[in-house]
Write an enzyme that holds these catalytic residues in place. Structure first.
Site: not given
Ligand code: PDD
Length: 291
Positions: A32, A201
């Protein structure tokens, strides 16, 4: 209005449309993305769609739409929602088939929701949030944005139940990331964050913050650090598409010394906001001139 989309059709978001044999439901067999919409413009869309393709590729799945088609679907979803500020979630799964671990001979499924942004109380940005460290019990491939989030939701709930906002996942005393965020530490004006190994991530917000920090002439060190280093930091903040940059005031009830938000985070937040405004203004101007 909240918008749903499944396999080529816009649907009522609350209608029960996921088939019982959908592999996303049966196995969490999919990936996703989350994109934040500012002033009707999806921010850093290309970066998010690149990561979606990479995640899908890593689990041997092909996104059923080209990048141009994805952009059109997302933009139509935003238009139909009539929301200026929104969160777009998209999921790609291995499709609908009788339950069997083997890959099915099925078309991948694609779903999307466009919803209003979750309100993070403004107070949190002014006073910071509490975080709690926890053992990282996830699998070794967290660089894939997989639908399997059971350890993440258990960790986040445990942090919330202790009165905190986020869980900080720790592997052999090294800070990996939050349950849904990346983590930054400031010590002596140097910006530290965990490197993009397979166990975390590679956050899109994380990369933007690193780029901005370098532009502002801060030294950035992408390396592992311990829980003790985290607790001795001058500033700590977490980042994600949803929370942007959010200051932390305490770790396991140990308070960060110094003002919240700290000066480095404040400079980075301001630069982030300026980028959002610039990018979203330019994109909305260029899409209008394309019409
Ligand atoms: N989550 N690490 C994890 C485990 C995450 O699920 C997320 C993002 C991030 C930050 O990534 P980014 O800056 O690309 O949003 C780091 C999203 C917000 C979610 O699952 O709702």
């Amino acid at each position: 209005m909240e918008i749903g989309f499944i396999n080529g059709e816009f649907v009522d978001i609350s209608s029960p449309v996921i088939p019982i044999q959908e592999r996303g439901h049966q196995f969490g067999d999919g990936v996703y993305e989350v994109v934040r919409v500012y002033r009707r413009v999806p921010f850093l869309l290309a970066e998010h769609m690149d990561r979606l393709e990479r995640s899908a590729h890593e689990i041997k799945l092909t996104v059923p739409y080209s990048k141009t088609e994805l952009k059109q679907i997302i933009e139509e979803g935003i238009q139909r929602s009539d929301l200026k500020e929104a969160e777009v979630y998209v999921q790609v799964t291995r499709g609908i088939a009788a339950r069997n671990h083997l890959f099915p001979d099925a078309l991948p499924s694609f779903t999307m929701t466009v919803r209003p942004i979750r309100d993070v109380p403004t107070n949190y940005y002014k006073k910071g949030v509490a975080v709690y460290t926890m053992e990282d019990i996830r699998w070794k491939y967290c660089f894939i944005k997989s639908l399997n989030l059971l350890p993440n939701i258990l960790a986040k709930q445990t942090a919330i139940d202790q009165g905190g906002y986020e869980a900080i996942l720790v592997n052999n005393d090294l800070v990996m990331e939050g349950s849904s965020t990346n983590v930054f530490v400031i010590k002596d004006d140097i910006v530290y964050t965990t490197p993009t190994v397979k166990g975390i991530l590679a956050g899109i917000t994380r990369q933007k913050v690193i780029d901005l920090a370098k532009q502002l002439n801060y030294e950035v060190i992408e390396d592992f650090y311990s829980v003790a280093f985290l607790k001795a930091a001058d500033e700590v903040f977490i980042t994600s598409t949803v929370v942007e940059l959010l200051p932390v005031h305490s770790i396991d009830n140990d308070r960060i010394q110094g003002v919240i938000p700290g000066p480095v985070m404040s400079a980075l937040s301001e630069a982030y906001r300026t980028t959002v405004i610039q990018v979203c203004k330019n994109e909305s101007v260029s899409s209008q001139s394309n019409e």
